[in-house]
Design an enzyme around this catalytic site. Structure first.
Site, PDB file in Angstrom:
ATOM      1  N   ASP A 107      53.264  47.459  35.767  1.00 54.77           N
ATOM      2  CA  ASP A 107      53.876  47.636  37.091  1.00 54.77           C
ATOM      3  C   ASP A 107      54.665  46.424  37.547  1.00 54.77           C
ATOM      4  OD1 ASP A 107      51.558  45.926  37.538  1.00 54.77           O
ATOM      5  OD2 ASP A 107      51.931  46.263  39.666  1.00 54.77           O
ATOM      6  N   LYS A 126      44.669  47.566  35.899  1.00 50.20           N
ATOM      7  CA  LYS A 126      44.967  48.987  35.799  1.00 50.20           C
ATOM      8  C   LYS A 126      45.898  49.276  34.633  1.00 50.20           C
ATOM      9  CE  LYS A 126      45.376  49.461  40.817  1.00 50.20           C
ATOM     10  NZ  LYS A 126      46.380  49.698  41.868  1.00 50.20           N
ATOM     11  N   GLY A 127      46.574  48.239  34.168  1.00 50.47           N
ATOM     12  CA  GLY A 127      47.704  48.408  33.261  1.00 50.47           C
ATOM     13  C   GLY A 127      47.460  49.215  31.998  1.00 50.47           C
ATOM     14  N   GLU A 150      44.390  46.447  26.141  1.00 53.74           N
ATOM     15  CA  GLU A 150      45.224  45.776  27.149  1.00 53.74           C
ATOM     16  C   GLU A 150      46.639  46.338  27.102  1.00 53.74           C
ATOM     17  OE1 GLU A 150      45.726  44.230  29.680  1.00 53.74           O
ATOM     18  OE2 GLU A 150      44.884  42.229  29.796  1.00 53.74           O
ATOM     19  N   ASP A 151      47.299  46.321  28.248  1.00 52.20           N
ATOM     20  CA  ASP A 151      48.711  46.722  28.268  1.00 52.20           C
ATOM     21  C   ASP A 151      49.577  45.646  27.618  1.00 52.20           C
ATOM     22  OD1 ASP A 151      48.213  44.875  30.298  1.00 52.20           O
ATOM     23  OD2 ASP A 151      49.192  46.038  31.877  1.00 52.20           O
ATOM     24  N   PHE A 172      60.297  40.212  31.795  1.00 45.31           N
ATOM     25  CA  PHE A 172      59.377  41.022  32.585  1.00 45.31           C
ATOM     26  C   PHE A 172      59.671  42.500  32.343  1.00 45.31           C
ATOM     27  CE2 PHE A 172      57.351  42.902  36.256  1.00 45.31           C
ATOM     28  CZ  PHE A 172      56.150  42.214  36.249  1.00 45.31           C
ATOM     29  N   VAL A 173      58.651  43.221  31.932  1.00 41.51           N
ATOM     30  CA  VAL A 173      58.839  44.642  31.613  1.00 41.51           C
ATOM     31  C   VAL A 173      57.904  45.510  32.456  1.00 41.51           C
ATOM     32  CG1 VAL A 173      59.688  44.289  29.256  1.00 41.51           C
ATOM     33  CG2 VAL A 173      57.220  44.445  29.658  1.00 41.51           C
ATOM     34  N   ASP A 225      49.865  38.268  27.656  1.00 38.95           N
ATOM     35  CA  ASP A 225      50.917  37.401  28.175  1.00 38.95           C
ATOM     36  C   ASP A 225      50.437  35.950  28.063  1.00 38.95           C
ATOM     37  OD1 ASP A 225      53.278  36.741  29.557  1.00 38.95           O
ATOM     38  OD2 ASP A 225      52.358  37.018  31.506  1.00 38.95           O
ATOM     39  N   LYS A 247      53.508  39.023  24.376  1.00 34.97           N
ATOM     40  CA  LYS A 247      54.569  38.079  24.767  1.00 34.97           C
ATOM     41  C   LYS A 247      54.117  36.681  24.364  1.00 34.97           C
ATOM     42  CE  LYS A 247      56.174  39.528  29.185  1.00 34.97           C
ATOM     43  NZ  LYS A 247      56.288  39.136  30.613  1.00 34.97           N
TER      44      LYS A 247
HETATM   45  P1  IMP Z   1      47.706  37.259  31.216  1.00 33.11           P
HETATM   46  O1  IMP Z   1      46.377  36.787  31.731  1.00 33.11           O
HETATM   47  O2  IMP Z   1      48.830  36.361  31.647  1.00 33.11           O
HETATM   48  O3  IMP Z   1      47.749  37.524  29.727  1.00 33.11           O
HETATM   49  O4  IMP Z   1      47.981  38.559  32.052  1.00 33.11           O
HETATM   50  C1  IMP Z   1      48.026  39.774  31.510  1.00 33.11           C
HETATM   51  C2  IMP Z   1      48.321  40.747  32.626  1.00 33.11           C
HETATM   52  O5  IMP Z   1      49.475  40.343  33.370  1.00 33.11           O
HETATM   53  C3  IMP Z   1      48.671  42.085  32.020  1.00 33.11           C
HETATM   54  O6  IMP Z   1      47.530  42.861  31.822  1.00 33.11           O
HETATM   55  C4  IMP Z   1      49.626  42.635  33.052  1.00 33.11           C
HETATM   56  O7  IMP Z   1      48.900  43.317  34.041  1.00 33.11           O
HETATM   57  C5  IMP Z   1      50.298  41.437  33.663  1.00 33.11           C
HETATM   58  N1  IMP Z   1      51.633  41.203  33.057  1.00 33.11           N
HETATM   59  C6  IMP Z   1      51.994  40.241  32.195  1.00 33.11           C
HETATM   60  N2  IMP Z   1      53.280  40.353  31.818  1.00 33.11           N
HETATM   61  C7  IMP Z   1      53.751  41.433  32.478  1.00 33.11           C
HETATM   62  C8  IMP Z   1      55.037  42.092  32.493  1.00 33.11           C
HETATM   63  O8  IMP Z   1      56.011  41.727  31.816  1.00 33.11           O
HETATM   64  N3  IMP Z   1      55.107  43.183  33.287  1.00 33.11           N
HETATM   65  C9  IMP Z   1      54.075  43.663  34.043  1.00 33.11           C
HETATM   66  N4  IMP Z   1      52.871  43.079  34.044  1.00 33.11           N
HETATM   67  C10 IMP Z   1      52.711  41.970  33.283  1.00 33.11           C
HETATM   68 MG    MG Z   2      46.869  44.270  33.247  1.00 39.20          MG
END
Ligand code: IMP
Ligand code: MG
Length: 176
Positions: free
Chosen positions: A155, A41-42, A95-96, A148-149, A99, A127
């Protein structure tokens, strides 16, 4: 211990960056029809702002990828649901935050099977310290340290997505 919010990127900085990204993307795609695919949803708030700032024709889709629980840890298990046939289309994934990169790399692998004309990624936040998959965004808003933001779509336990700015969340519980 209660969680505390500390403003990290102000509303004004967020909005300025969205306009800059939109100008760059509009220029790069140069009147090509673009298909935006927001990762739910981000990305919903970022996508809404970005789409309104773009100067090129675009259609809007969403993909649901479940790799996260409602807390802070990525399980790495990704289930992908979407309805766009992207063969021969120019697709930009929104993407939001990038990570670990596990979610995006699964989405890209899945989308590539449909042979889009082009497939790029626009992530509002990046990140890099937490990256596990070999992936970078083509467009990035802000690169941030490993904290963590929340806010602007991001969210913590489904809260804070509606903040118009990005905040650090201190004393957030570790993942459940
Ligand atoms: P990834 O697969 O680890 O890159 O996950 C990405 C998803 O993790 C993002 O789309 C977010 O929904 C969530 N996420 C990663 N870091 C944060 C954060 O700092 N705050 C909130 N959600 C996060
Ligand atoms: Mg997300």
């Amino acid at each position: 211990m209660s969680s505390q919010l500390h403003t990290f990127i102000t509303t004004e900085e967020v909005q300025t960056k969205v306009q800059e990204l939109a100008i760059q993307i509009s220029k790069d795609y140069n009147q090509t029809q673009l298909h935006l695919v927001g990762v739910l949803k981000g990305s919903f708030i970022f996508l809404a702002d970005l789409a309104r700032a773009l100067k090129i024709p675009c259609s809007i889709y969403f993909v649901h990828a479940s790799s996260y629980g409602d807390r802070q840890t990525s399980s790495g298990i990704v289930k992908i649901q979407h309805s766009l046939n992207m063969s021969n289309k120019h697709v930009l994934i929104i993407e939001d935050i990038l990570d670990t990169g596990l979610t995006l790399s699964s989405i890209i692998k899945e989308f590539d099977k449909q042979q889009p004309a082009s497939l790029k990624v626009c992530a509002f936040l990046n990140k890099p310290e937490r990256r596990q998959a070999d992936i970078e965004a083509d467009y990035t808003g802000f690169t941030i340290p490993n904290e963590f933001v929340v806010g602007y779509g991001l969210d913590y336990g489904e809260l804070y997505r509606n903040l118009p700015y990005i905040a650090r969340l201190e004393n957030a519980e570790e993942s459940s």
